[in-house]
Design a protein around this motif. Structure first.
Motif, PDB file in Angstrom:
ATOM      1  N   HIS A  32       0.860  -1.175   0.000  1.00  0.00           N
ATOM      2  CA  HIS A  32       0.000   0.000   0.000  1.00  0.00           C
ATOM      3  C   HIS A  32       0.897   1.225   0.000  1.00  0.00           C
ATOM      4  O   HIS A  32       1.804   1.336   0.836  1.00  0.00           O
ATOM      5  CB  HIS A  32      -0.900   0.010   1.240  1.00  0.00           C
ATOM      6  CG  HIS A  32      -1.726   1.249   1.346  1.00  0.00           C
ATOM      7  ND1 HIS A  32      -2.834   1.466   0.581  1.00  0.00           N
ATOM      8  CD2 HIS A  32      -1.554   2.349   2.108  1.00  0.00           C
ATOM      9  CE1 HIS A  32      -3.337   2.651   0.876  1.00  0.00           C
ATOM     10  NE2 HIS A  32      -2.582   3.206   1.798  1.00  0.00           N
ATOM     11  N   ILE A  33       0.657   2.154  -0.929  1.00  0.00           N
ATOM     12  CA  ILE A  33       1.472   3.357  -1.031  1.00  0.00           C
ATOM     13  C   ILE A  33       0.585   4.563  -0.740  1.00  0.00           C
ATOM     14  O   ILE A  33      -0.485   4.716  -1.333  1.00  0.00           O
ATOM     15  CB  ILE A  33       2.115   3.486  -2.424  1.00  0.00           C
ATOM     16  CG1 ILE A  33       2.978   2.253  -2.710  1.00  0.00           C
ATOM     17  CG2 ILE A  33       2.954   4.762  -2.510  1.00  0.00           C
ATOM     18  CD1 ILE A  33       3.532   2.202  -4.105  1.00  0.00           C
ATOM     19  N   ALA A  49       5.324   3.444   1.760  1.00  0.00           N
ATOM     20  CA  ALA A  49       4.721   2.174   1.346  1.00  0.00           C
ATOM     21  C   ALA A  49       4.760   1.205   2.518  1.00  0.00           C
ATOM     22  O   ALA A  49       5.764   1.118   3.224  1.00  0.00           O
ATOM     23  CB  ALA A  49       5.468   1.585   0.159  1.00  0.00           C
ATOM     24  N   THR A  50       3.674   0.503   2.726  1.00  0.00           N
ATOM     25  CA  THR A  50       3.613  -0.486   3.796  1.00  0.00           C
ATOM     26  C   THR A  50       3.222  -1.840   3.226  1.00  0.00           C
ATOM     27  O   THR A  50       2.557  -1.932   2.199  1.00  0.00           O
ATOM     28  CB  THR A  50       2.595  -0.094   4.878  1.00  0.00           C
ATOM     29  OG1 THR A  50       1.306   0.049   4.283  1.00  0.00           O
ATOM     30  CG2 THR A  50       2.982   1.202   5.555  1.00  0.00           C
ATOM     31  N   GLY A  51       3.631  -2.878   3.914  1.00  0.00           N
ATOM     32  CA  GLY A  51       3.271  -4.250   3.560  1.00  0.00           C
ATOM     33  C   GLY A  51       2.820  -4.974   4.817  1.00  0.00           C
ATOM     34  O   GLY A  51       2.689  -4.370   5.890  1.00  0.00           O
ATOM     35  N   LEU A  52       2.574  -6.260   4.719  1.00  0.00           N
ATOM     36  CA  LEU A  52       2.128  -7.065   5.851  1.00  0.00           C
ATOM     37  C   LEU A  52       3.122  -8.182   6.126  1.00  0.00           C
ATOM     38  O   LEU A  52       3.659  -8.784   5.199  1.00  0.00           O
ATOM     39  CB  LEU A  52       0.757  -7.687   5.574  1.00  0.00           C
ATOM     40  CG  LEU A  52      -0.415  -6.727   5.480  1.00  0.00           C
ATOM     41  CD1 LEU A  52      -1.670  -7.479   5.074  1.00  0.00           C
ATOM     42  CD2 LEU A  52      -0.628  -6.004   6.790  1.00  0.00           C
ATOM     43  N   ALA A  61       7.659  -0.577   4.031  1.00  0.00           N
ATOM     44  CA  ALA A  61       8.478  -1.189   2.984  1.00  0.00           C
ATOM     45  C   ALA A  61       9.523  -0.203   2.457  1.00  0.00           C
ATOM     46  O   ALA A  61      10.668  -0.568   2.235  1.00  0.00           O
ATOM     47  CB  ALA A  61       7.605  -1.692   1.845  1.00  0.00           C
ATOM     48  N   PHE A  62       9.133   1.045   2.250  1.00  0.00           N
ATOM     49  CA  PHE A  62      10.077   2.078   1.848  1.00  0.00           C
ATOM     50  C   PHE A  62       9.442   3.444   2.025  1.00  0.00           C
ATOM     51  O   PHE A  62       8.232   3.566   2.176  1.00  0.00           O
ATOM     52  CB  PHE A  62      10.560   1.894   0.394  1.00  0.00           C
ATOM     53  CG  PHE A  62       9.497   2.077  -0.640  1.00  0.00           C
ATOM     54  CD1 PHE A  62       9.240   3.319  -1.195  1.00  0.00           C
ATOM     55  CD2 PHE A  62       8.759   0.998  -1.081  1.00  0.00           C
ATOM     56  CE1 PHE A  62       8.262   3.483  -2.148  1.00  0.00           C
ATOM     57  CE2 PHE A  62       7.786   1.147  -2.047  1.00  0.00           C
ATOM     58  CZ  PHE A  62       7.530   2.397  -2.577  1.00  0.00           C
ATOM     59  N   CYS A  63      10.276   4.487   2.022  1.00  0.00           N
ATOM     60  CA  CYS A  63       9.831   5.875   2.140  1.00  0.00           C
ATOM     61  C   CYS A  63      10.522   6.691   1.060  1.00  0.00           C
ATOM     62  O   CYS A  63      11.528   6.269   0.509  1.00  0.00           O
ATOM     63  CB  CYS A  63      10.213   6.459   3.494  1.00  0.00           C
ATOM     64  SG  CYS A  63       9.587   5.566   4.897  1.00  0.00           S
ATOM     65  N   GLY A  64       9.994   7.872   0.799  1.00  0.00           N
ATOM     66  CA  GLY A  64      10.652   8.735  -0.167  1.00  0.00           C
ATOM     67  C   GLY A  64      10.061  10.124  -0.201  1.00  0.00           C
ATOM     68  O   GLY A  64       8.976  10.366   0.312  1.00  0.00           O
TER      69      GLY A  64
END
Length: 87
Positions: A32-33, A49-52, A61-64
């Motif tokens: 999910h972003i 972005a997130t994940g499970l 999951a990552f940032c920017g």
């Protein structure tokens, strides 16, 4: 990289921590972003972005950040495979 004081450069930055990348690689099925604007001193759009995990817990999951909203998907399409690696 040398940049003069009068130079105007637009930078986009993405980052991920090793632990977060490893958790995402273990379950790369859900991503999910989310985008926010005007939340930092530079007024640059931030994306997250997130994940499970296997325990159904959210993990980043990552940032920017990017200079404008039009560049977000270009930055993600280029940077995401390099940050998170192949499946």
């Amino acid at each position: 990289m040398k940049i003069s004081e009068s130079c105007k450069t637009l930078l986009s930055v993405m980052w991920v921590r090793n632990e977060e990348r490893d958790l995402f690689r273990a379950r790369p099925y859900n991503l999910h972003i989310d985008f926010t604007a005007n939340t930092n001193a530079e007024k640059m759009p931030l994306f997250l972005a997130t994940g499970l995990t296997a325990f159904n817990e959210s993990v980043v999951a990552f940032c920017g950040i990017t200079p404008n909203e039009k560049m977000i998907w270009t930055v993600i399409n280029f940077g995401l495979p390099k940050l998170l690696g192949p499946r």
